[in-house]
Design a protein around this motif. Sequence first.
Motif, short mmCIF file in Angstrom:
data_model
loop_
_atom_site.label_atom_id
_atom_site.label_comp_id
_atom_site.label_asym_id
_atom_site.label_seq_id
_atom_site.Cartn_x
_atom_site.Cartn_y
_atom_site.Cartn_z
N VAL A 166 -47.67 71.49 96.21
CA VAL A 166 -47.77 70.04 95.25
C VAL A 166 -48.28 69.71 96.01
O VAL A 166 -47.41 69.47 97.30
N LEU A 167 -49.13 68.41 95.99
CA LEU A 167 -50.20 68.65 96.43
C LEU A 167 -49.69 66.82 96.44
O LEU A 167 -50.27 66.21 97.36
N GLU A 168 -49.64 66.38 95.11
CA GLU A 168 -49.92 65.06 94.70
C GLU A 168 -48.41 65.06 93.61
O GLU A 168 -49.10 65.66 92.31
N SER A 169 -47.37 64.24 93.54
CA SER A 169 -46.49 64.09 92.53
C SER A 169 -47.87 63.34 91.18
O SER A 169 -48.70 62.97 91.23
N SER A 170 -47.84 63.81 90.02
CA SER A 170 -48.66 64.01 89.06
C SER A 170 -48.04 64.12 87.41
O SER A 170 -46.66 65.02 87.79
N LEU A 171 -48.42 64.68 86.67
CA LEU A 171 -48.07 63.97 84.63
C LEU A 171 -48.87 64.65 84.58
O LEU A 171 -50.59 64.45 83.81
N ALA A 172 -49.45 66.13 83.35
CA ALA A 172 -49.91 66.60 82.69
C ALA A 172 -49.44 66.67 81.35
O ALA A 172 -47.86 66.83 81.12
N PHE A 173 -50.21 66.25 80.19
CA PHE A 173 -48.99 66.81 78.41
C PHE A 173 -50.15 67.49 78.35
O PHE A 173 -51.30 68.00 77.54
N LEU A 174 -49.32 68.60 77.36
CA LEU A 174 -49.88 69.49 76.31
C LEU A 174 -48.75 69.70 74.74
O LEU A 174 -47.65 69.76 75.08
N LYS A 216 -44.28 65.30 94.91
CA LYS A 216 -44.66 66.43 96.34
C LYS A 216 -42.96 65.90 97.19
O LYS A 216 -43.28 66.50 97.99
N ASN A 217 -42.55 64.96 96.73
CA ASN A 217 -40.88 64.87 97.41
C ASN A 217 -39.91 64.16 96.34
O ASN A 217 -40.10 63.46 94.80
N SER A 218 -38.80 63.93 96.68
CA SER A 218 -37.12 63.43 95.86
C SER A 218 -37.92 62.39 95.31
O SER A 218 -36.87 61.37 94.99
N ASP A 219 -38.68 61.34 96.26
CA ASP A 219 -38.42 59.79 95.65
C ASP A 219 -39.90 59.82 94.94
O ASP A 219 -40.36 58.33 94.32
N SER A 220 -41.17 60.45 95.66
CA SER A 220 -42.57 59.50 94.92
C SER A 220 -42.79 60.01 93.47
O SER A 220 -43.41 59.42 92.55
N HIS A 221 -42.35 60.98 92.45
CA HIS A 221 -42.02 60.60 91.70
C HIS A 221 -40.68 59.83 90.32
O HIS A 221 -41.53 59.93 88.79
#
Length: 143
Positions: free
Chosen positions: A73-81, A105-110
């Motif tokens: 995981v390079l950047e916290s992110s979200l996708a939707f299908l 990416k880590n336990s806080d960033s999302h």
Amino acid sequence: MGIKKILDGNIQVIENIDSWEKAIEIGAQPLIEKGKIKYGYVEGIIQNIKTLGPYVILIPGVAMPHARPDENVLESSLAFLKINEGVKFTEDTDKVYLMFILAAKNSDSHIEIIEKLTDVLGDDEKIEKLIESKTLEELVNNL
């Protein structure tokens, strides 16, 4: 930042799919293409579900495939299908129509992503409208 902004360019609609594994791969594709995750993260999600069962199903019709933060995981992110005909994880589960792929990416960033997603998932009427949506335009309008 609202959920539409977080999902910008990461929303897809498909008619049907023959397995939950393929659904996760397709759903995560925008995050791979944008360099937010590596394919190894998708493999980790699939392996975890095979090992632990369908823990990603949050409520009937809705799943949030995710795995622990790691180097993929390079950047916290979200996708939707959105899967119009739905897909089952097991014979014992309801079909999933809405799949939100979360990468942390880590336990806080999302946390902000989860907060915005909770606003959507906590609204039964919104969930029903999203499940009933058949096109990308309808889906975005109902978010």
